[in-house]
Scaffold this motif. Structure first.
Motif, PDB file in Angstrom:
ATOM      1  N   GLY A  14      -9.544   5.409   2.422  1.00  0.00           N
ATOM      2  CA  GLY A  14      -9.540   4.068   2.998  1.00  0.00           C
ATOM      3  C   GLY A  14     -10.370   3.066   2.211  1.00  0.00           C
ATOM      4  N   GLN A  15     -11.410   3.543   1.535  1.00  0.00           N
ATOM      5  CA  GLN A  15     -12.241   2.644   0.738  1.00  0.00           C
ATOM      6  C   GLN A  15     -11.440   2.050  -0.414  1.00  0.00           C
ATOM      7  OE1 GLN A  15     -15.682   1.811   1.134  1.00  0.00           O
ATOM      8  NE2 GLN A  15     -15.186   2.559   3.176  1.00  0.00           N
TER       9      GLN A  15
ATOM     10  N   GLU B 208      -8.168   1.825  -0.499  1.00  0.00           N
ATOM     11  CA  GLU B 208      -7.133   0.969   0.093  1.00  0.00           C
ATOM     12  C   GLU B 208      -7.706  -0.394   0.474  1.00  0.00           C
ATOM     13  OE1 GLU B 208      -5.337   3.026   3.334  1.00  0.00           O
ATOM     14  OE2 GLU B 208      -3.930   4.063   2.014  1.00  0.00           O
ATOM     15  N   ALA B 209      -8.907  -0.386   1.061  1.00  0.00           N
ATOM     16  CA  ALA B 209      -9.523  -1.654   1.472  1.00  0.00           C
ATOM     17  C   ALA B 209      -9.770  -2.532   0.252  1.00  0.00           C
ATOM     18  CB  ALA B 209     -10.827  -1.390   2.218  1.00  0.00           C
TER      19      ALA B 209
ATOM     20  N   LEU C 164       0.864  -1.186   0.000  1.00  0.00           N
ATOM     21  CA  LEU C 164       0.000   0.000   0.000  1.00  0.00           C
ATOM     22  C   LEU C 164       0.895   1.229   0.000  1.00  0.00           C
ATOM     23  CD1 LEU C 164      -3.051  -0.533   2.385  1.00  0.00           C
ATOM     24  CD2 LEU C 164      -3.029  -0.283  -0.093  1.00  0.00           C
TER      25      LEU C 164
ATOM     26  N   ASN D  14     -12.860   0.565   7.354  1.00  0.00           N
ATOM     27  CA  ASN D  14     -12.964   0.656   5.894  1.00  0.00           C
ATOM     28  C   ASN D  14     -13.852  -0.421   5.292  1.00  0.00           C
ATOM     29  OD1 ASN D  14     -11.260   2.776   6.154  1.00  0.00           O
ATOM     30  ND2 ASN D  14      -9.471   1.774   5.288  1.00  0.00           N
ATOM     31  N   LEU D  15     -14.951  -0.729   5.966  1.00  0.00           N
ATOM     32  CA  LEU D  15     -15.950  -1.589   5.342  1.00  0.00           C
ATOM     33  C   LEU D  15     -16.649  -0.773   4.259  1.00  0.00           C
ATOM     34  CD1 LEU D  15     -17.492  -3.299   8.491  1.00  0.00           C
ATOM     35  CD2 LEU D  15     -15.837  -4.247   6.897  1.00  0.00           C
ATOM     36  N   PHE D  16     -17.252  -1.471   3.281  1.00  0.00           N
ATOM     37  CA  PHE D  16     -17.972  -0.759   2.227  1.00  0.00           C
ATOM     38  C   PHE D  16     -19.376  -0.437   2.734  1.00  0.00           C
ATOM     39  CE2 PHE D  16     -15.170  -3.809  -0.192  1.00  0.00           C
ATOM     40  CZ  PHE D  16     -14.158  -2.888  -0.348  1.00  0.00           C
TER      41      PHE D  16
ATOM     42  N   PHE E  81      -7.748  -2.367   9.036  1.00  0.00           N
ATOM     43  CA  PHE E  81      -7.390  -0.967   9.243  1.00  0.00           C
ATOM     44  C   PHE E  81      -7.951  -0.424  10.546  1.00  0.00           C
ATOM     45  CE2 PHE E  81      -7.637  -1.726   4.692  1.00  0.00           C
ATOM     46  CZ  PHE E  81      -6.463  -1.177   4.221  1.00  0.00           C
TER      47      PHE E  81
ATOM     48  N   ILE F  18      -5.275  -7.314   5.335  1.00  0.00           N
ATOM     49  CA  ILE F  18      -4.970  -6.188   6.220  1.00  0.00           C
ATOM     50  C   ILE F  18      -6.254  -5.695   6.870  1.00  0.00           C
ATOM     51  CG2 ILE F  18      -5.074  -4.514   4.319  1.00  0.00           C
ATOM     52  CD1 ILE F  18      -2.877  -2.912   5.898  1.00  0.00           C
TER      53      ILE F  18
ATOM     54  N   SER G 295      -9.649   2.313  10.819  1.00  0.00           N
ATOM     55  CA  SER G 295     -11.006   2.835  10.599  1.00  0.00           C
ATOM     56  C   SER G 295     -11.890   1.838   9.853  1.00  0.00           C
ATOM     57  CB  SER G 295     -10.936   4.153   9.844  1.00  0.00           C
ATOM     58  OG  SER G 295     -10.092   4.016   8.722  1.00  0.00           O
TER      59      SER G 295
ATOM     60  N   ARG H 284     -13.624 -10.361   6.795  1.00  0.00           N
ATOM     61  CA  ARG H 284     -13.449 -10.082   5.370  1.00  0.00           C
ATOM     62  C   ARG H 284     -12.031 -10.430   4.931  1.00  0.00           C
ATOM     63  NH1 ARG H 284     -14.304  -4.005   3.099  1.00  0.00           N
ATOM     64  NH2 ARG H 284     -12.483  -3.612   4.398  1.00  0.00           N
TER      65      ARG H 284
END
Lengths: 246, 391
Positions: free
Chosen positions: B281-282, B284-285, A56, A93-95, A89, A87, A91, A155
């Motif tokens: 972040g979206q 990156e995820a 990343l 970072n779910l959709f 995170f 990975i 925060s 996930r």
């Protein structure tokens, strides 16, 4: 390349953000089945180092090896490599526009090309392992922070990664929600998952970690057994840091 | 742990804390409403009464411009113009003594409401009473404003104005033309919008590329179409390209293409802003799960961005609906005319601006429901019912 159970190797990694020299020559090797914990004060480069492992962050200089293959080589298919490195995170970072189940199945279907039914089956199985089977149809916005983070772990796990990275995953959580996430991680460690964990949770680092790195100003200052470092740190900077956080 | 869920389905209404009312502020409110009602409702009633029982054309109306001079020998008489009867009723209604009474009454009531409302509202003990006193004063302001506008209006040459703008007789038999015009306007606007959205999404993706070679042409395109007048684009594409290069495009088809190209540039900027507003972040995820850049865009970023840009896109759409009127410069066949062209042609042949009044009604009939739609979508997005915004 050499050691049979070496999963990741970083060679002389440097990272600049503009004129900011964040990583100043990192050389480490990570073995399979171990839990490597990275601690250090904020700005010490620990998150950047973690994010270098799945590219990343692209190192400005130096090489990254995964399973003996140089993945920092420009010809590497990074997308393929990332399917093996999960990975989680800070925060989550779910959709937010997808349900919990879809958050997990989307990559299984679109990246691993699994059939929708197989993907769903695996996703439900993974949700059960983090204790959230009943939240499959909920949207992330309807979940607490701790639940969201456990979905994020599920996930990542659903991809069946060989390595799992954790980037300060409990820092955004209310204190009473930290434990459920740490328990999930502890269970993973017990199952033999290879993990690299950047954290401020010193109790977790000491208890679950099999190896500890202390970073300061872009360098690894101390590297060894967590319990030893906590009880008798060798470097002055480690001593000072630990005296503040313990 | 389940608190977040419990709150989501919570429909309990909060208690009403505005407190009780009282006769004084309520009467202030009543007087204010009366002021506005007298002048608005009263004027409409007068107009209706004159229209129904007005009794025909007066000599004043004829002399004032609703008649044509007819000279027979030494005698000069007036023959009424087309639609003169209705127009005379409108003018007589406005000039009547009853209307004068209404205006005076509205001003008096308005002043009472304003003076009393503004002087007592600070002393009101409850929120409801304070709001009633203030609302009464505001209604008074509205009433006086309408009355003043009417006084100003009456002081002008009402007959000429009415003949030019309210002669609905000239619209007789034009309904079909107007409906065709509305249909063509809607086709042009929707066609341009759909083409523009597709083009805009592609352009937005190009402008977000990390390769300057990809970005530069897209930026150039957007800047060109945002930087030149739409009327220039229409003219050049039709007279310059379609006719000049002898391409087989009608004016209508050319306009559809130009509206799409123009809308593409504007919606590209909207999409770009929407995509950039999605937290990094979206991306990156999605990439960390092994998705390619395009997969991440398609499954993670764009679906969220699209929801965020619905209000500004609809806004652009409302603007486009009105801008389709520029097609008038291309010269259209009767079947191709849009709403504005129909009105323009009607005006040219009759020299009566009532056609433009009808045009306005037609545009409002299209845009008002849409604006309502925009507002309700915005509200839904804000309240988080879609589960997208607020995260």
């Amino acid at each position: 390349m050499n050691g049979t159970d070496e999963l990741v190797r970083l060679e002389d990694i440097h990272k600049w953000f503009g004129g900011n020299h964040v990583l100043r020559g990192i050389d480490i090797s990570i073995e399979g089945g171990k839990v490597l914990v990275i601690i250090g004060r904020s700005g010490s480069g620990k998150s950047t180092l973690l994010r270098t492992i799945n590219l990343l962050e692209e190192p400005t200089q130096g090489r990254v090896f995964f399973e003996g293959r140089e993945i920092s080589d420009i010809r590497t298919n990074v997308n393929e490599v990332r399917t093996h490195i999960g990975i989680v995170f800070q925060s989550y970072n779910l959709f937010p526009h997808k349900t919990v189940l879809q958050n997990i199945t989307i990559a299984l279907e679109k990246v691993l090309k699994m059939s929708p039914s197989d993907a769903k089956e695996r996703a439900l199985e993974q949700l059960a392992s983090v204790g959230l089977s009943n939240k499959a149809t909920a949207h992330p916005g309807q979940l607490s922070g701790g639940q969201q983070q456990r979905v994020a772990i599920a996930r990542a796990l659903a991809m069946r990664p060989k390595l799992l990275l954790f980037d300060e995953v409990t820092s955004a959580l209310d204190p009473e929600l930290v434990k459920e996430v740490l328990d999930t991680m502890r269970k993973l460690a017990d199952e033999g998952m290879t993990m690299v964990v950047v954290t401020h949770e010193m109790g977790f680092a000491r208890e679950v970690g099999t190896r500890l790195l202390f970073m300061d100003e872009g360098r690894v200052v101390e590297d060894g057994d967590p319990k030893e470092i906590f009880s008798s740190p060798k470097d002055e900077r480690t001593k000072e840091f630990l005296s503040h956080v313990l | 742990m389940a608190t977040a869920e419990a709150h989501l389905g919570d429909t309990e209404t909060p208690p009403d804390t505005r407190g009780p009312s009282a006769p004084l502020p309520m009467s202030v409110l009543g007087v204010g409403i009366a002021s506005l009602a007298v002048v608005c409702v009263g004027s409409v009633v007068i107009q209706v009464l004159y229209a129904l029982f007005g009794g025909g054309i007066t000599q004043e109306c004829l002399a004032g411009g609703l008649g044509r001079q007819v000279v027979t020998g030494t005698r000069i008489t007036f023959a009424p113009v087309e639609g003169a009867r209705g127009l005379c009723h409108i003018v007589s209604g406005f000039n009547s003594g009853a209307e004068t009474t209404l205006i005076v009454l509205a001003v008096v009531l308005g002043i009472v409401a304003i003076v009393s409302g503004f002087s007592i509202y600070r002393r009101m003990p409850t929120k409801r009473q304070r709001n009633q006193a203030l609302s009464g004063a505001f209604f008074g302001v509205h009433g006086i404003t309408v009355a003043v506008v009417l006084v100003w209006f009456r002081s002008g040459e009402l007959t000429t104005f009415a003949r030019n703008f309210f002669n609905f007789q000239v619209l007789h038999g034009e309904l079909g033309a107007f409906l065709t015009g509305m249909r063509n306007t809607i086709v042009l606007a929707f066609g341009g919008e759909i083409g523009g959205i597709v083009l805009g999404l592609v352009l937005a993706m190009l402008t977000l590329s990390k390769h300057k070679v990809v970005r530069a042409p897209a930026r150039g395109y957007i800047n060109f179409f945002r930087g030149t007048p739409l009327i220039w684009q229409l003219s050049v594409f039709y007279f310059g390209f379609a006719l000049g290069l002898r391409l087989n495009f009608s004016a209508f088809q050319t306009a559809l293409i130009v509206f799409s190209l123009n809308m593409g540039a504007y919606s590209a900027e909207v999409f770009r802003a929407g995509i950039q507003s999605i937290e990094h972040g979206q991306m990156e995820a999605a990439r960390s799960l092994g998705m390619t850049y395009l997969q991440a865009m398609r499954y993670a970023i764009v679906p969220q961005a699209v929801r965020r840009v619905i209000p500004p896109l609809l806004n652009e759409f409302v603007i486009l609906i009105k801008d389709t009127s520029l097609i008038v410069v291309l010269g259209l066949t009767v079947a191709q005319r849009d709403l504005f062209s129909v009105g323009q042609d009607g005006y040219s042949s009759s020299f009566n601006a009532t056609f433009f009044v009808a045009v306005a009604v037609g545009y409002l009939a299209i845009t008002l429901p849409l604006i309502r739609g925009v507002n309700s979508v915005e509200e839904r997005l804000r309240s988080g019912l879609t589960g997208v915004v607020g995260l």
